[in-house]
Design a protein around this motif. Sequence first.
Motif, PDB file in Angstrom:
ATOM      1  N   TYR A  67       9.708   5.196  42.396  1.00 27.69           N
ATOM      2  CA  TYR A  67      10.588   6.309  42.033  1.00 27.69           C
ATOM      3  C   TYR A  67      10.708   7.351  43.143  1.00 27.69           C
ATOM      4  N   LYS A  68       9.611   7.616  43.841  1.00 27.54           N
ATOM      5  CA  LYS A  68       9.624   8.668  44.867  1.00 27.54           C
ATOM      6  C   LYS A  68       9.664   8.081  46.274  1.00 27.54           C
ATOM      7  N   SER A  69      10.482   7.063  46.452  1.00 25.82           N
ATOM      8  CA  SER A  69      10.613   6.438  47.762  1.00 25.82           C
ATOM      9  C   SER A  69      11.429   7.345  48.675  1.00 25.82           C
ATOM     10  N   PRO A  70      11.436   7.082  49.994  1.00 27.86           N
ATOM     11  CA  PRO A  70      12.247   7.890  50.920  1.00 27.86           C
ATOM     12  C   PRO A  70      13.733   7.864  50.583  1.00 27.86           C
ATOM     13  N   THR A  72      14.978   7.998  47.524  1.00 25.82           N
ATOM     14  CA  THR A  72      15.118   8.593  46.192  1.00 25.82           C
ATOM     15  C   THR A  72      15.296   7.501  45.137  1.00 25.82           C
ATOM     16  N   TYR A  73      15.365   7.910  43.893  1.00 32.54           N
ATOM     17  CA  TYR A  73      15.513   6.946  42.801  1.00 32.54           C
ATOM     18  C   TYR A  73      16.942   6.416  42.700  1.00 32.54           C
ATOM     19  N   MET A  74      17.904   7.083  43.322  1.00 36.98           N
ATOM     20  CA  MET A  74      19.299   6.772  43.070  1.00 36.98           C
ATOM     21  C   MET A  74      19.707   5.344  43.444  1.00 36.98           C
ATOM     22  N   PRO A  75      19.303   4.790  44.611  1.00 36.10           N
ATOM     23  CA  PRO A  75      19.689   3.403  44.891  1.00 36.10           C
ATOM     24  C   PRO A  75      19.182   2.414  43.854  1.00 36.10           C
ATOM     25  N   MET A  76      18.062   2.731  43.189  1.00 35.78           N
ATOM     26  CA  MET A  76      17.558   1.827  42.165  1.00 35.78           C
ATOM     27  C   MET A  76      18.519   1.689  40.994  1.00 35.78           C
ATOM     28  N   MET A  77      19.438   2.642  40.850  1.00 33.42           N
ATOM     29  CA  MET A  77      20.391   2.558  39.746  1.00 33.42           C
ATOM     30  C   MET A  77      21.259   1.313  39.856  1.00 33.42           C
ATOM     31  N   ARG A  78      21.353   0.716  41.053  1.00 34.42           N
ATOM     32  CA  ARG A  78      22.080  -0.548  41.189  1.00 34.42           C
ATOM     33  C   ARG A  78      21.509  -1.610  40.247  1.00 34.42           C
ATOM     34  N   ALA A  79      20.191  -1.577  40.074  1.00 33.76           N
ATOM     35  CA  ALA A  79      19.534  -2.575  39.227  1.00 33.76           C
ATOM     36  C   ALA A  79      19.896  -2.405  37.753  1.00 33.76           C
ATOM     37  N   ALA A  80      20.435  -1.233  37.403  1.00 32.85           N
ATOM     38  CA  ALA A  80      20.786  -0.959  36.006  1.00 32.85           C
ATOM     39  C   ALA A  80      22.291  -0.805  35.805  1.00 32.85           C
ATOM     40  N   LEU A  81      23.095  -1.099  36.813  1.00 30.35           N
ATOM     41  CA  LEU A  81      24.537  -0.865  36.715  1.00 30.35           C
ATOM     42  C   LEU A  81      25.184  -1.628  35.571  1.00 30.35           C
ATOM     43  N   SER A  82      24.677  -2.817  35.270  1.00 32.10           N
ATOM     44  CA  SER A  82      25.269  -3.606  34.194  1.00 32.10           C
ATOM     45  C   SER A  82      25.096  -2.942  32.837  1.00 32.10           C
ATOM     46  N   LYS A  83      24.179  -1.973  32.753  1.00 31.80           N
ATOM     47  CA  LYS A  83      23.952  -1.224  31.516  1.00 31.80           C
ATOM     48  C   LYS A  83      24.680   0.119  31.517  1.00 31.80           C
ATOM     49  N   PHE A 163       9.171  -2.050  49.148  1.00 32.31           N
ATOM     50  CA  PHE A 163       9.502  -1.133  50.245  1.00 32.31           C
ATOM     51  C   PHE A 163      10.965  -0.704  50.210  1.00 32.31           C
ATOM     52  N   ALA A 164      11.875  -1.677  50.041  1.00 29.31           N
ATOM     53  CA  ALA A 164      13.304  -1.372  49.999  1.00 29.31           C
ATOM     54  C   ALA A 164      13.824  -1.326  48.564  1.00 29.31           C
ATOM     55  N   ASN A 165      12.923  -1.053  47.639  1.00 30.89           N
ATOM     56  CA  ASN A 165      13.285  -0.849  46.237  1.00 30.89           C
ATOM     57  C   ASN A 165      14.145  -1.977  45.666  1.00 30.89           C
ATOM     58  N   GLU A 166      15.317  -1.619  45.110  1.00 30.43           N
ATOM     59  CA  GLU A 166      16.147  -2.612  44.414  1.00 30.43           C
ATOM     60  C   GLU A 166      16.623  -3.718  45.353  1.00 30.43           C
ATOM     61  N   GLN A 167      16.774  -3.421  46.621  1.00 29.57           N
ATOM     62  CA  GLN A 167      17.212  -4.439  47.572  1.00 29.57           C
ATOM     63  C   GLN A 167      16.192  -5.570  47.657  1.00 29.57           C
ATOM     64  N   ASP A 168      14.921  -5.218  47.777  1.00 29.79           N
ATOM     65  CA  ASP A 168      13.864  -6.236  47.818  1.00 29.79           C
ATOM     66  C   ASP A 168      13.779  -7.004  46.499  1.00 29.79           C
ATOM     67  N   VAL A 169      13.753  -6.259  45.406  1.00 30.40           N
ATOM     68  CA  VAL A 169      13.564  -6.870  44.090  1.00 30.40           C
ATOM     69  C   VAL A 169      14.718  -7.805  43.738  1.00 30.40           C
ATOM     70  N   MET A 170      15.940  -7.347  43.932  1.00 33.99           N
ATOM     71  CA  MET A 170      17.089  -8.163  43.536  1.00 33.99           C
ATOM     72  C   MET A 170      17.262  -9.370  44.449  1.00 33.99           C
ATOM     73  N   ASN A 171      16.923  -9.241  45.733  1.00 28.70           N
ATOM     74  CA  ASN A 171      16.950 -10.405  46.622  1.00 28.70           C
ATOM     75  C   ASN A 171      15.925 -11.440  46.190  1.00 28.70           C
ATOM     76  N   ARG A 172      14.741 -10.970  45.826  1.00 28.12           N
ATOM     77  CA  ARG A 172      13.683 -11.908  45.432  1.00 28.12           C
ATOM     78  C   ARG A 172      14.006 -12.618  44.127  1.00 28.12           C
TER      79      ARG A 172
END
Length: 239
Positions: A67-70, A72-83, A163-172
């Motif tokens: 949540y407190k990555s460099p 911010t939390y905002m890019p992680m919202m990509r992971a929830a866009l479908s909602k 490290f790269a938040n949603e980018q790492d998670v969604m790629n994996r």
Amino acid sequence: MKSAVYMGTMNVYQDMTPSLKSLLMHSDVDKVYFLIEDNTFPEWLPPCVEIINVSGQKFFDPSGPNYKSPWTYMPMMRAALSKIIPDDKVLTLDYDVFFNDDVSELWDIDLTDYYFAGVTEWKKKGFPQPYINFGVVLLNLKKIREDGMDDKFILSLNTEYAFANEQDVMNRLCHGHTKVIPSTYNMNDYVEPCDNPKVIHFAGIGENFKWSRKRWQDFPIVNECRNTPWENINPEFVH
């Protein structure tokens, strides 16, 4: 419908509008979502833009590992866009992305069997290729919803450091179901170089990087977009 989405905390509001102007100048996008921390935006925006206040979002725990990555939390919202937005497909964009040429064909990419499409980073360690850079990504929200991938993205981001938040998670989690597109659609310092890119992404990290974010204000395209009046982009916006 051709739609796109930007996400930004208050400190980057001033940089979202120039990128938006470049998108509207170089595409036939129908709708643009701004995910921000307010009910209204501090600058005038054309009617094609819809504001969505996500400051009260319930998807990501403030005490979570990312949540407190460099970034911010905002890019992680990509992971929830479908909602959050109802579209079947949406082009997600970083605020430091600028359009140099027509990209209307991006929305025509066939994503039937894929969760997303984007440009691959060619030196990403610890991940199987292709590893997609998320500065410019076309998401198949319909398939993500139907397969329950959004819940998997959110759970991982709330429980495991990335490290790269949603980018790492969604790629994996989507490995084997992603589509690679040419680097002209997301030219940055981490992808294969190309001449005359359609999309410039200022994602470098230092003065020696051609597209470094530290140098992006020096590029004419940035000030050109910032200073272009809305009526010069489309007279119907202001009349």
